[in-house]
Design a protein around this motif. Structure first.
Motif, PDB file in Angstrom:
ATOM      1  N   GLN A 210       0.817  -1.218   0.000  1.00  0.00           N
ATOM      2  CA  GLN A 210       0.000   0.000   0.000  1.00  0.00           C
ATOM      3  C   GLN A 210       0.850   1.268   0.000  1.00  0.00           C
ATOM      4  OE1 GLN A 210      -3.417   0.303   0.035  1.00  0.00           O
ATOM      5  NE2 GLN A 210      -3.773  -1.896  -0.042  1.00  0.00           N
ATOM      6  N   LYS A 211       2.163   1.097   0.263  1.00  0.00           N
ATOM      7  CA  LYS A 211       3.073   2.239   0.433  1.00  0.00           C
ATOM      8  C   LYS A 211       2.514   3.193   1.478  1.00  0.00           C
ATOM      9  CE  LYS A 211       5.123   2.044  -4.180  1.00  0.00           C
ATOM     10  NZ  LYS A 211       5.459   2.784  -5.424  1.00  0.00           N
ATOM     11  N   ALA A 212       2.117   2.604   2.600  1.00  0.00           N
ATOM     12  CA  ALA A 212       1.444   3.350   3.661  1.00  0.00           C
ATOM     13  C   ALA A 212       2.341   3.469   4.878  1.00  0.00           C
ATOM     14  CB  ALA A 212       0.137   2.661   4.034  1.00  0.00           C
ATOM     15  N   MET A 213       2.789   4.677   5.161  1.00  0.00           N
ATOM     16  CA  MET A 213       3.625   4.924   6.328  1.00  0.00           C
ATOM     17  C   MET A 213       2.872   4.651   7.624  1.00  0.00           C
ATOM     18  SD  MET A 213       6.567   5.910   7.543  1.00  0.00           S
ATOM     19  CE  MET A 213       7.424   6.823   6.229  1.00  0.00           C
ATOM     20  N   SER A 214       1.574   4.991   7.651  1.00  0.00           N
ATOM     21  CA  SER A 214       0.784   4.811   8.870  1.00  0.00           C
ATOM     22  C   SER A 214       0.715   3.346   9.276  1.00  0.00           C
ATOM     23  CB  SER A 214      -0.624   5.372   8.676  1.00  0.00           C
ATOM     24  OG  SER A 214      -1.278   4.730   7.590  1.00  0.00           O
ATOM     25  N   LEU A 215       0.477   2.457   8.310  1.00  0.00           N
ATOM     26  CA  LEU A 215       0.443   1.027   8.611  1.00  0.00           C
ATOM     27  C   LEU A 215       1.787   0.556   9.161  1.00  0.00           C
ATOM     28  CD1 LEU A 215      -1.483  -0.708   5.668  1.00  0.00           C
ATOM     29  CD2 LEU A 215      -2.248  -0.377   8.018  1.00  0.00           C
ATOM     30  N   TYR A 216       2.857   1.010   8.549  1.00  0.00           N
ATOM     31  CA  TYR A 216       4.195   0.575   8.948  1.00  0.00           C
ATOM     32  C   TYR A 216       4.521   1.032  10.362  1.00  0.00           C
ATOM     33  CZ  TYR A 216       9.170  -0.484   8.429  1.00  0.00           C
ATOM     34  OH  TYR A 216      10.433  -0.999   8.594  1.00  0.00           O
ATOM     35  N   VAL A 217       4.209   2.281  10.678  1.00  0.00           N
ATOM     36  CA  VAL A 217       4.528   2.831  12.000  1.00  0.00           C
ATOM     37  C   VAL A 217       3.753   2.096  13.091  1.00  0.00           C
ATOM     38  CG1 VAL A 217       4.300   4.859  13.480  1.00  0.00           C
ATOM     39  CG2 VAL A 217       5.183   5.103  11.155  1.00  0.00           C
ATOM     40  N   PHE A 218       2.446   1.942  12.912  1.00  0.00           N
ATOM     41  CA  PHE A 218       1.649   1.276  13.941  1.00  0.00           C
ATOM     42  C   PHE A 218       1.988  -0.206  14.036  1.00  0.00           C
ATOM     43  CE2 PHE A 218      -1.186   4.998  13.519  1.00  0.00           C
ATOM     44  CZ  PHE A 218      -1.333   5.301  14.863  1.00  0.00           C
ATOM     45  N   MET A 219       2.338  -0.816  12.912  1.00  0.00           N
ATOM     46  CA  MET A 219       2.754  -2.216  12.947  1.00  0.00           C
ATOM     47  C   MET A 219       3.981  -2.391  13.828  1.00  0.00           C
ATOM     48  SD  MET A 219       5.363  -4.267  11.541  1.00  0.00           S
ATOM     49  CE  MET A 219       5.899  -3.284  10.147  1.00  0.00           C
ATOM     50  N   ILE A 220       4.947  -1.486  13.681  1.00  0.00           N
ATOM     51  CA  ILE A 220       6.163  -1.553  14.493  1.00  0.00           C
ATOM     52  C   ILE A 220       5.845  -1.323  15.966  1.00  0.00           C
ATOM     53  CG2 ILE A 220       8.373  -0.433  14.971  1.00  0.00           C
ATOM     54  CD1 ILE A 220       8.656   0.128  12.024  1.00  0.00           C
ATOM     55  N   LEU A 221       5.008  -0.329  16.254  1.00  0.00           N
ATOM     56  CA  LEU A 221       4.670  -0.033  17.647  1.00  0.00           C
ATOM     57  C   LEU A 221       3.967  -1.202  18.330  1.00  0.00           C
ATOM     58  CD1 LEU A 221       3.430   3.668  17.346  1.00  0.00           C
ATOM     59  CD2 LEU A 221       5.570   2.861  18.340  1.00  0.00           C
ATOM     60  N   TYR A 222       2.989  -1.783  17.637  1.00  0.00           N
ATOM     61  CA  TYR A 222       2.278  -2.922  18.219  1.00  0.00           C
ATOM     62  C   TYR A 222       3.200  -4.127  18.385  1.00  0.00           C
ATOM     63  CZ  TYR A 222      -2.214  -0.536  17.619  1.00  0.00           C
ATOM     64  OH  TYR A 222      -3.260   0.344  17.707  1.00  0.00           O
ATOM     65  N   ALA A 223       4.054  -4.360  17.392  1.00  0.00           N
ATOM     66  CA  ALA A 223       4.996  -5.481  17.490  1.00  0.00           C
ATOM     67  C   ALA A 223       5.973  -5.275  18.639  1.00  0.00           C
ATOM     68  CB  ALA A 223       5.747  -5.638  16.172  1.00  0.00           C
ATOM     69  N   TYR A 224       6.412  -4.051  18.827  1.00  0.00           N
ATOM     70  CA  TYR A 224       7.360  -3.733  19.905  1.00  0.00           C
ATOM     71  C   TYR A 224       6.718  -3.955  21.276  1.00  0.00           C
ATOM     72  CZ  TYR A 224      10.540  -0.994  22.832  1.00  0.00           C
ATOM     73  OH  TYR A 224      11.398  -0.591  23.813  1.00  0.00           O
ATOM     74  N   ILE A 225       5.506  -3.435  21.437  1.00  0.00           N
ATOM     75  CA  ILE A 225       4.806  -3.602  22.719  1.00  0.00           C
ATOM     76  C   ILE A 225       4.505  -5.071  22.981  1.00  0.00           C
ATOM     77  CG2 ILE A 225       2.698  -3.059  23.999  1.00  0.00           C
ATOM     78  CD1 ILE A 225       2.599  -0.418  22.427  1.00  0.00           C
ATOM     79  N   GLY A 226       3.945  -5.734  21.981  1.00  0.00           N
ATOM     80  CA  GLY A 226       3.612  -7.139  22.143  1.00  0.00           C
ATOM     81  C   GLY A 226       4.832  -8.011  22.354  1.00  0.00           C
ATOM     82  N   GLY A 227       5.909  -7.712  21.633  1.00  0.00           N
ATOM     83  CA  GLY A 227       7.137  -8.491  21.782  1.00  0.00           C
ATOM     84  C   GLY A 227       7.723  -8.380  23.176  1.00  0.00           C
ATOM     85  N   ASN A 228       7.719  -7.176  23.736  1.00  0.00           N
ATOM     86  CA  ASN A 228       8.234  -6.987  25.095  1.00  0.00           C
ATOM     87  C   ASN A 228       7.394  -7.724  26.126  1.00  0.00           C
ATOM     88  OD1 ASN A 228      10.597  -4.947  25.304  1.00  0.00           O
ATOM     89  ND2 ASN A 228       9.258  -4.046  23.769  1.00  0.00           N
ATOM     90  N   ILE A 229       6.064  -7.657  25.965  1.00  0.00           N
ATOM     91  CA  ILE A 229       5.191  -8.374  26.897  1.00  0.00           C
ATOM     92  C   ILE A 229       5.402  -9.878  26.782  1.00  0.00           C
ATOM     93  CG2 ILE A 229       2.790  -8.867  27.496  1.00  0.00           C
ATOM     94  CD1 ILE A 229       2.066  -6.073  26.536  1.00  0.00           C
ATOM     95  N   PHE A 230       5.551 -10.369  25.547  1.00  0.00           N
ATOM     96  CA  PHE A 230       5.725 -11.802  25.310  1.00  0.00           C
ATOM     97  C   PHE A 230       7.018 -12.296  25.951  1.00  0.00           C
ATOM     98  CE2 PHE A 230       6.720 -15.621  22.870  1.00  0.00           C
ATOM     99  CZ  PHE A 230       5.474 -16.254  22.840  1.00  0.00           C
ATOM    100  N   VAL A 231       8.089 -11.547  25.771  1.00  0.00           N
ATOM    101  CA  VAL A 231       9.371 -11.930  26.378  1.00  0.00           C
ATOM    102  C   VAL A 231       9.270 -11.910  27.899  1.00  0.00           C
ATOM    103  CG1 VAL A 231      11.785 -11.243  26.666  1.00  0.00           C
ATOM    104  CG2 VAL A 231      10.740 -11.190  24.396  1.00  0.00           C
ATOM    105  N   PHE A 232       8.616 -10.906  28.434  1.00  0.00           N
ATOM    106  CA  PHE A 232       8.445 -10.814  29.885  1.00  0.00           C
ATOM    107  C   PHE A 232       7.671 -12.010  30.418  1.00  0.00           C
ATOM    108  CE2 PHE A 232       5.930  -9.542  33.573  1.00  0.00           C
ATOM    109  CZ  PHE A 232       6.945  -9.123  34.436  1.00  0.00           C
TER     110      PHE A 232
END
Length: 332
Positions: free
Chosen positions: A267-289
């Motif tokens: 889609q060449k969508a910056m908004s999708l990319y930014v929120f995807m990274i944020l959600y992955a970062y939050i979820g990844g940290n919780i998962f590791v914890f």
């Protein structure tokens, strides 16, 4: 900004995509320093619609006893009819590809008519209960109307109302903050799975629409809603005490991250990319914890505290680098 635009124009000329005459014309046009007020005017039109519909709601609330229900409903119906009369009169009809009105004001007239239709149906149900105790129908009917208006008049704003209504029909409130505040994912697993299923449904509809070339420019809106719904539902369940539940939603979040990583490039969508990274970062940290929550780190606690600031700084640096690389790749 001017330097960036000039560089883009130079790149187009160097690649042979524009002629020297076109290159000179672009440079001459930009030297005039002409700027557009199109976005600002549309913003004021949008605010006008919101203020008008809000005013109608306040008028109904404050004068409901003096005006009368029939009079209010009749007034709403007349205004709705006028809005859609002009919209239908000057529209190009339904087309599979993207269409626009000749006058941009009509786009906001569609939005006003649609919002007033939702108010009309909601007020009718509240006062006279034509749908009986089936309050879901009072949500589903304006949702169907909104989808029809969105596709017939090619209106993105109305489409967001339609998707929100669809989410409300399955028991969600599609705003990230209200999802966290008002919907108890932790206590209701059925609501969480409904959220994921709704997100998957939006993705499948986007894929199908792309294949049949049906309003393909709506894809970004559907994917944005799907990303928020699936990600927030998954992250909320990563804190569940049931190990199977949080592992399942961890896998769902991982799959969602992978899909929207690909979709953001398509889609060449910056908004999708930014929120995807944020959600992955939050979820990844919780998962590791969650994985290491039963491990005793008392001997390494001081080292952990010292490394924590460096971890967050490194995360910010990596995040900025990813955004820059993404912007560079989609611009080429």
């Amino acid at each position: 900004m001017k330097k960036f635009d000039s560089q883009l124009t130079q790149n187009l000329f160097d690649k042979g995509l524009i002629t020297e005459n076109q290159f000179d014309e672009v440079k001459t046009y930009r030297s005039l320093n002409i700027f557009s007020l199109n976005a600002e005017l549309k913003l004021f039109l949008y605010l006008s619609v919101l203020l008008f519909t809000s005013g109608i709601g306040i008028l109904i609330y404050e004068n409901i006893d003096s005006i009368g229900h029939i009079a209010i409903l009749s007034l709403l119906l007349i205004v709705i009819a006028v809005c859609f009369f002009y919209c239908v009169k000057y529209s190009k009809g339904f087309q599979k590809e993207e269409t626009t009105f000749e006058h941009p004001v009509l786009e906001y007239l569609v939005l006003a008519g649609n919002i007033l239709t939702c108010i009309f149906i909601g007020y009718l149900q509240f006062q006279y209960k034509p749908f009986g105790e089936h309050y879901g129908l009072a949500t589903l009917v304006p949702t169907i109307v909104s989808f029809f208006c969105a596709y017939y008049f090619d209106n993105r704003s109305v489409l967001t109302i339609a998707i929100t209504g669809l989410a409300a029909y399955v028991g969600l409130s599609v705003t990230p903050q209200t999802l966290l505040d008002n919907n108890d994912f932790y206590a209701s697993q059925s609501l969480s799975y409904s959220a994921v299923m709704l997100g998957v449904l939006l993705i499948l509809w986007t894929i199908y629409s792309q294949r049949i070339s049906l309003k393909t420019h709506f894809g970004l809106i559907f994917l944005t809603f799907a990303l928020h719904i699936i990600s927030i539902a998954s992250i909320s369940n990563l804190t569940n005490y049931d190990i199977l539940t949080w592992m399942v939603f961890g896998v769902i979040l991982a799959g969602s991250t992978y899909y929207f990583y690909k979709a953001s490039y398509d889609q060449k969508a910056m908004s999708l990319y930014v929120f995807m990274i944020l959600y992955a970062y939050i979820g990844g940290n919780i998962f590791v914890f969650r994985i290491f929550e039963n491990v005793d780190f008392s001997d390494f606690w001081e080292i952990f505290i010292l490394l924590l600031p460096a971890y967050f700084v490194a995360s910010i640096v990596i995040f900025i680098k990813l955004i820059k690389n993404f912007h560079k790749e989609i611009s080429e």
